[in-house]
Design a protein around this motif. Structure first.
Motif, PDB file in Angstrom:
ATOM      1  N   LYS A  47       0.831  -1.219   0.000  1.00 16.05           N
ATOM      2  CA  LYS A  47       0.000   0.000   0.000  1.00 16.05           C
ATOM      3  C   LYS A  47       0.858   1.259   0.000  1.00 16.05           C
ATOM      4  N   ASP A 104      -1.798   6.039   7.081  1.00 16.91           N
ATOM      5  CA  ASP A 104      -1.612   4.608   7.297  1.00 16.91           C
ATOM      6  C   ASP A 104      -2.341   4.129   8.543  1.00 16.91           C
ATOM      7  N   THR A 144      -5.233   3.794   4.564  1.00 12.86           N
ATOM      8  CA  THR A 144      -5.288   2.346   4.707  1.00 12.86           C
ATOM      9  C   THR A 144      -5.923   2.010   6.050  1.00 12.86           C
TER      10      THR A 144
END
Length: 307
Positions: A47, A104, A144
């Motif tokens: 990612k 993240d 994410t």
């Protein structure tokens, strides 16, 4: 011409991200449409590499913030600090002051910090001590989240999920791609990713995407699908008007990427899953029948006639 640009961008991204051509295309379509992306996946599937590769190929400033329970809203939006040299407070930028922000593990931080990020995504500006600071244009978030059930995760509210234009899952690579990764095909290959277009070109593309024509019959089909999600027997919360607008923008973006100035049914159909799956909430009847969000969305698609 646009398909040539798309091909060049994909060629650069695939130098670093192996075996995920469809994901690359969906993220690029969302960027051209001016939307934000949510990646839900296990750690270690690329990612961060994906976000970095896009920042290089699109010549955009990039920042990353790792969300943990102790991350504060000021880490995202910035804060004021007293400067003795000028005898006054000055603004210190937060992580959001960039073109591409990788947020993240967004579901590992506090709800207050999540809200700060989602507000920035919606308004493209931050206000600190009564002073408004505008974010760079363009501004995109690639966030994410770990699958629910991982230690320290908490579910994002539906209202926050709705701010993301699409939700994707990269998944594990296939056998051939994983062998390439182990052989070092993508190792340190971020340095090989070259600039394809600049920020001014991205702004121009976004304007062209907004000008893509959608026939009235297709608009009726799109709205009928959105409204059907609110009437379906397995759905307790359907897709909002914001979700419908996101679907329209994604369809227009895909049309532009195929060198068309008009939308065809396939543009809408191919955008439905990434745009709508995270926007519906299933009821107990769906769970009793063993249905998940993707399966229910497929049922809704079949119930609406394609023009």
């Amino acid at each position: 011409m646009s398909s040539k640009i798309v091909k060049e961008i994909k060629n650069e991204i695939t130098k670093a991200v192996v075996g995920k051509d469809d994901i690359i295309e969906q993220v690029l379509a969302a960027i051209f449409a001016g939307g934000h992306v949510l990646l839900e996946d296990v750690p270690g599937v690329g990612k961060t590499t994906l976000a970095l590769a896009f920042s290089r190929a699109l010549s955009m400033d990039y920042k990353r913030i790792q969300f943990t329970p102790d991350v504060l809203p000021s880490d995202v939006v910035g804060f004021s600090m007293f400067n003795k040299k000028i005898n006054d407070f000055e603004f210190r930028e937060g992580a959001a002051m960039c073109n591409i922000l990788l947020a993240d593990e967004i579901n590992r931080t506090s709800s207050k910090t999540q809200a700060a990020l989602l507000e920035v995504m919606e308004e493209a500006k931050v206000t600190v001590d009564g002073i408004t600071h505008y974010l760079p244009d363009p501004f995109f978030v690639i966030a994410t989240q770990n699958p629910m059930g991982y230690v320290g995760t908490q579910k994002l509210p539906e209202s926050q999920l709705d701010r993301f234009m699409i939700r994707l899952s990269m998944g594990y690579p296939d056998m051939e791609s994983e062998i390439d990764i182990y052989n070092g095909k993508s190792n340190k290959s971020l340095d090989k990713v070259k600039k394809v277009i600049d920020i001014d070109t991205i702004r121009e593309i976004r304007n062209k995407v907004s000008e893509v024509n959608m026939d009235e019959k297709l608009m009726i089909y799109l709205v009928s699908f959105i409204r059907e999600t609110r009437e379906n027997e397995y759905i307790s919360l359907g897709v909002s008007p914001r979700g419908g607008i996101a679907l329209m923008k994604m369809a227009k973006s895909r049309a532009f990427m195929d060198d068309r100035d008009y939308v065809v049914p396939e543009d809408i159909i191919n955008s439905i899953e990434p745009v709508t799956v995270h926007r519906v909430v299933l009821n107990s009847k769906a769970k009793a029948n063993g249905l998940d969000e993707k399966q229910v969305i497929e049922l809704v698609k079949k119930s609406v006639a394609i023009p």
